[in-house]
Design a protein around this motif. Structure first.
Motif, PDB file in Angstrom:
ATOM      1  N   THR A 128       0.825  -1.100  -0.026  1.00 31.69           N
ATOM      2  CA  THR A 128      -0.227  -0.029  -0.036  1.00 31.69           C
ATOM      3  C   THR A 128       0.982   1.200   0.058  1.00 31.69           C
ATOM      4  O   THR A 128       2.113   1.149   0.210  1.00 31.69           O
ATOM      5  CB  THR A 128      -0.935  -0.005   1.153  1.00 31.69           C
ATOM      6  N   THR A 129       0.242   2.393  -0.237  1.00 33.41           N
ATOM      7  CA  THR A 129       1.068   3.651   0.016  1.00 33.41           C
ATOM      8  C   THR A 129       1.778   3.804   1.103  1.00 33.41           C
ATOM      9  O   THR A 129       1.469   3.664   2.149  1.00 33.41           O
ATOM     10  CB  THR A 129       0.107   4.914  -0.695  1.00 33.41           C
ATOM     11  N   GLN A 130       3.120   4.199   0.969  1.00 31.18           N
ATOM     12  CA  GLN A 130       4.083   4.472   1.930  1.00 31.18           C
ATOM     13  C   GLN A 130       4.414   3.272   2.779  1.00 31.18           C
ATOM     14  O   GLN A 130       5.070   3.148   3.895  1.00 31.18           O
ATOM     15  CB  GLN A 130       3.726   5.251   2.950  1.00 31.18           C
ATOM     16  N   ALA A 131       4.296   1.910   2.261  1.00 32.21           N
ATOM     17  CA  ALA A 131       4.563   0.798   2.846  1.00 32.21           C
ATOM     18  C   ALA A 131       6.134   0.709   2.448  1.00 32.21           C
ATOM     19  O   ALA A 131       6.779  -0.198   3.426  1.00 32.21           O
ATOM     20  CB  ALA A 131       3.632  -0.394   2.302  1.00 32.21           C
ATOM     21  N   GLY A 132       6.664   1.161   1.737  1.00 35.17           N
ATOM     22  CA  GLY A 132       8.195   0.853   1.290  1.00 35.17           C
ATOM     23  C   GLY A 132       8.372   0.399   0.112  1.00 35.17           C
ATOM     24  O   GLY A 132       9.444  -0.088   0.078  1.00 35.17           O
ATOM     25  N   LYS A 133       7.486   0.640  -0.912  1.00 35.23           N
ATOM     26  CA  LYS A 133       8.094   0.057  -2.117  1.00 35.23           C
ATOM     27  C   LYS A 133       8.966   0.857  -2.842  1.00 35.23           C
ATOM     28  O   LYS A 133      10.110   0.158  -3.404  1.00 35.23           O
ATOM     29  CB  LYS A 133       6.770   0.276  -3.354  1.00 35.23           C
ATOM     30  N   GLY A 134       9.181   2.196  -2.490  1.00 37.48           N
ATOM     31  CA  GLY A 134      10.273   2.837  -3.041  1.00 37.48           C
ATOM     32  C   GLY A 134      11.615   2.486  -2.575  1.00 37.48           C
ATOM     33  O   GLY A 134      12.553   2.254  -3.256  1.00 37.48           O
ATOM     34  N   VAL A 135      11.444   2.107  -1.036  1.00 33.08           N
ATOM     35  CA  VAL A 135      12.764   1.675  -0.470  1.00 33.08           C
ATOM     36  C   VAL A 135      13.222   0.433  -0.998  1.00 33.08           C
ATOM     37  O   VAL A 135      14.426   0.293  -1.249  1.00 33.08           O
ATOM     38  CB  VAL A 135      12.483   1.459   1.176  1.00 33.08           C
TER      39      VAL A 135
ATOM     40  N   PRO B  27       6.426   6.779 -12.811  1.00 28.74           N
ATOM     41  CA  PRO B  27       5.301   7.318 -13.458  1.00 28.74           C
ATOM     42  C   PRO B  27       4.875   8.608 -12.485  1.00 28.74           C
ATOM     43  O   PRO B  27       4.461   9.693 -12.817  1.00 28.74           O
ATOM     44  CB  PRO B  27       4.135   6.573 -13.548  1.00 28.74           C
ATOM     45  N   LYS B  28       5.474   8.424 -11.131  1.00 30.00           N
ATOM     46  CA  LYS B  28       5.312   9.269 -10.325  1.00 30.00           C
ATOM     47  C   LYS B  28       6.306  10.330 -10.128  1.00 30.00           C
ATOM     48  O   LYS B  28       6.001  11.580  -9.742  1.00 30.00           O
ATOM     49  CB  LYS B  28       4.938   8.958  -8.831  1.00 30.00           C
ATOM     50  N   GLY B  29       7.435   9.944 -10.508  1.00 35.21           N
ATOM     51  CA  GLY B  29       8.517  10.796 -10.607  1.00 35.21           C
ATOM     52  C   GLY B  29       8.986  11.186  -8.821  1.00 35.21           C
ATOM     53  O   GLY B  29       8.359  11.847  -8.157  1.00 35.21           O
TER      54      GLY B  29
HETATM   55  N1  LIG Z   1      16.131   7.246   2.164  1.00 34.96           N
HETATM   56  C1  LIG Z   1      15.201   7.054   3.075  1.00 34.96           C
HETATM   57  N2  LIG Z   1      15.525   7.598   4.497  1.00 34.96           N
HETATM   58  C2  LIG Z   1      14.659   7.445   5.261  1.00 34.96           C
HETATM   59  N3  LIG Z   1      13.388   7.421   4.899  1.00 34.96           N
HETATM   60  C3  LIG Z   1      13.032   6.781   3.969  1.00 34.96           C
HETATM   61  C4  LIG Z   1      13.849   6.729   2.986  1.00 34.96           C
HETATM   62  N4  LIG Z   1      13.273   6.357   1.721  1.00 34.96           N
HETATM   63  C5  LIG Z   1      11.866   6.379   2.103  1.00 34.96           C
HETATM   64  N5  LIG Z   1      11.614   6.315   3.335  1.00 34.96           N
HETATM   65  C6  LIG Z   1      10.523   6.378   4.294  1.00 34.96           C
HETATM   66  O1  LIG Z   1       9.991   5.041   4.111  1.00 34.96           O
HETATM   67  C7  LIG Z   1       8.669   5.178   3.950  1.00 34.96           C
HETATM   68  C8  LIG Z   1       8.150   4.316   2.677  1.00 34.96           C
HETATM   69  O2  LIG Z   1       8.423   5.271   1.470  1.00 34.96           O
HETATM   70  P1  LIG Z   1       8.340   4.848   0.132  1.00 34.96           P
HETATM   71  O3  LIG Z   1       8.767   6.079  -0.863  1.00 34.96           O
HETATM   72  O4  LIG Z   1       9.160   3.467  -0.265  1.00 34.96           O
HETATM   73  O5  LIG Z   1       6.647   4.535  -0.199  1.00 34.96           O
HETATM   74  P2  LIG Z   1       6.079   3.747  -1.272  1.00 34.96           P
HETATM   75  O6  LIG Z   1       5.444   2.501  -0.786  1.00 34.96           O
HETATM   76  O7  LIG Z   1       6.811   3.877  -2.360  1.00 34.96           O
HETATM   77  O8  LIG Z   1       4.725   4.586  -1.326  1.00 34.96           O
HETATM   78  P3  LIG Z   1       3.792   5.235  -2.619  1.00 34.96           P
HETATM   79  O9  LIG Z   1       3.019   4.272  -2.881  1.00 34.96           O
HETATM   80  O10 LIG Z   1       3.076   6.584  -1.848  1.00 34.96           O
HETATM   81  O11 LIG Z   1       5.087   5.565  -3.465  1.00 34.96           O
HETATM   82  C9  LIG Z   1       8.103   6.496   3.980  1.00 34.96           C
HETATM   83  O12 LIG Z   1       7.686   6.900   5.261  1.00 34.96           O
HETATM   84  C10 LIG Z   1       9.302   7.464   3.570  1.00 34.96           C
HETATM   85  O13 LIG Z   1       9.413   8.464   4.113  1.00 34.96           O
END
Ligand SMILES: Nc1ncnc2c1ncn2[C@@H]1O[C@H](COP(=O)(O)OP(=O)(O)OP(=O)(O)O)[C@@H](O)[C@H]1O
Ligand SMILES: [Mg+2]
Length: 463
Positions: free
Chosen positions: A15-22, A43-45
């Protein structure tokens, strides 16, 4: 061996903010350090992701990553990308253009596809490289010019000196309202169809003639529906960034295409966020993906597997299309290792038109990483993928009994063990909804299960 597991595509849900980006950051950084050609479609940039990209490249000593933001009007920042550079037939170009039209195949799409294919083939035959811009201009003008040029080519090669008379013999009397240009074309067509021996006929001209003889009304209906698609891909800043013109000296951005990118083991970050409209963003994403698919096919056919291409698609529900599905299924044969991240299964189903189609795509991913997910359908999908197991339960009973009323104490005692097993989900769905940020369950290589936490790679500057 661990890397081999990822051949079948990796799916990240959360889900959003779960950590996909991480998670993506973590995997992508490894790919850059490993020396792969890396393409990241975002797509989100996200600035954070791009920074992570730069940092990883720096660590790996690979220079600055390429950045493509097609919606940006700047003529100095980032790169231009020629999406129609890699092709071997007009059909591939047609497939690439049609890939931006979402939804199921239908008669309209097939006709539009064959129409684009004919134009592209004709241009290739005439030695012109079809770009989105030139294709759109030609389709707008109609087939006549291309047809004329093609038949003139044949005339030069094969015609007798009196070809004109020969051709006119087969023509009905010239109508009054027939202009010179139309008459000239009619003569050429008549020569080609009636005078030129059939063994000298070519497929390309045959296809063009089909369009030429086709009902003008029907044809213009098809082009009327095609035009908005082309308009979308060639208007505004996209005109220069997707159909780059090498002779434009004012544009300082370098021109790249899929082949040179992979051959140089480039690292490309595609930011679709700068596009004003999500439909255009998804169209551009789709074009790039089908470009990559075509190139992967080419590499496979040539037996090239010296470069590992790591493809990452964040928010894949926005850009998924047939080519991406193909990459997930068999991209590894062409050296493409695909990772897609989605938020929920219903998002994907919405884009693909049905839950069934979404399930098919998901079922084809060999690896799954599940971060926190809140909605029922996604949880069900995840728990199903992880499967069931026997949960054992042991009941133990101890009993003692003392009887004293006869004046003679008597004791009884007993012990019993009961062992039962029930088949339950390995990961109950309610736990999926409670995972903290960046913690995940993973099923890798089709059965290796694990629970883990992604290390957050932290910017030196951030601290
Ligand atoms: N480099 C980092 N250092 C510290 N915290 C981070 C870092 N990258 C992400 N976070 C935190 O980890 C959490 C998850 O962020 P992430 O960007 O992975 O979400 P996401 O799953 O991609 O969500 P979305 O669907 O909104 O893109 C957030 O609370 C973010 O602030
Ligand atoms: Mg994200």
């Amino acid at each position: 061996r661990a890397l081999k597991n990822f051949e079948g595509g990796l799916l990240i849900v959360g889900t959003t903010q779960a950590g996909k980006g991480v998670m993506l950051n973590f995997i992508m950084t490894q790919a850059i350090l490993r020396g792969d050609a890396v393409i990241f479609i975002d797509p989100k940039g996200s600035d954070r992701m791009y920074k992570a990209f730069c940092r990883a490249c720096e660590k790996a000593d690979r220079g600055k990553p390429l950045r493509f933001h097609p919606g940006n009007r700047s003529k100095t920042d980032g790169i231009r990308f020629d999406v129609t550079a890699v092709f071997s037939t007009g059909a591939q170009i047609a497939t690439r253009v049609m890939s931006v039209v979402p939804g199921e195949d239908n008669v309209f799409k097939q006709f539009a596809w064959s129409c684009i294919k004919t134009f592209a083939d004709a241009m290739i035959e005439l030695g012109e490289k079809p770009s989105l811009k030139s294709l759109s201009q030609n389709i707008n003008k109609g087939i006549e010019d291309l047809l004329r040029a093609l038949i003139l080519q044949a005339v030069k090669q094969h015609a007798d000196t009196d070809w004109r008379e020969q051709a006119e013999y087969f023509l009905p009397a010239r109508r009054e309202n027939c202009t010179d240009a139309i008459h000239e074309l009619n003569v050429l067509v008549s020569w080609y169809e009636n005078v030129l021996p059939t063994y000298l006929h070519t497929m390309v001209v045959g296809e063009c003639l089909k369009i030429f003889h086709h009902s003008k009304e029907h044809y213009s209906k098809i082009t009327a529906t095609l035009m908005p698609i082309f308009a979308m891909l060639t208007s505004g800043p996209l005109e220069e960034s997707l159909s780059p013109d090498p002779s434009d000296a004012s544009d300082k951005r370098p021109i790249w295409d899929m082949e040179s990118l992979v051959k140089c083991k480039g690292v490309l970050y595609v930011n679709l966020d700068s596009l004003s409209d999500s439909m255009i963003a998804s169209a551009v994403g789709s074009m790039l993906l089908s470009d990559l698919t075509a190139y992967a096919g080419k590499r496979y056919n040539l037996g090239l597997n010296d470069v590992r291409i790591s493809l990452y698609v964040d928010e894949a529900s926005n850009v998924i299309n047939q080519p991406l599905i193909e990459l997930l299924n068999k991209g590894a044969e062409g050296g493409v290792y695909t990772t897609i991240a989605i938020q929920t299964v219903p998002d994907l189903a919405h884009r693909l038109g049905s839950v069934h189609a979404a399930r098919m795509v998901l079922g084809n991913c060999n690896n799954l990483i599940a971060l926190r997910c809140k909605d029922r359908e996604t949880q069900d999908f995840v728990t199903e993928t992880f499967g069931k197991t026997y949960i054992h339960n042991v009941d133990t009973t101890l009993s003692t009994h003392a009887d004293t009323h006869l004046g003679m104490p008597s004791f009884k005692g007993g012990a019993s063990h009961k062992r039962t097993a029930v088949r339950e989900e390995i990961i109950p769905s309610e736990y999926l909804g409670k995972l903290p940020n960046a913690q995940f369950f993973a099923s890798l290589g089709g059965g290796h299960l694990m629970k883990g936490r992604v290390p957050v790679i932290i910017d030196d500057e951030e601290n």
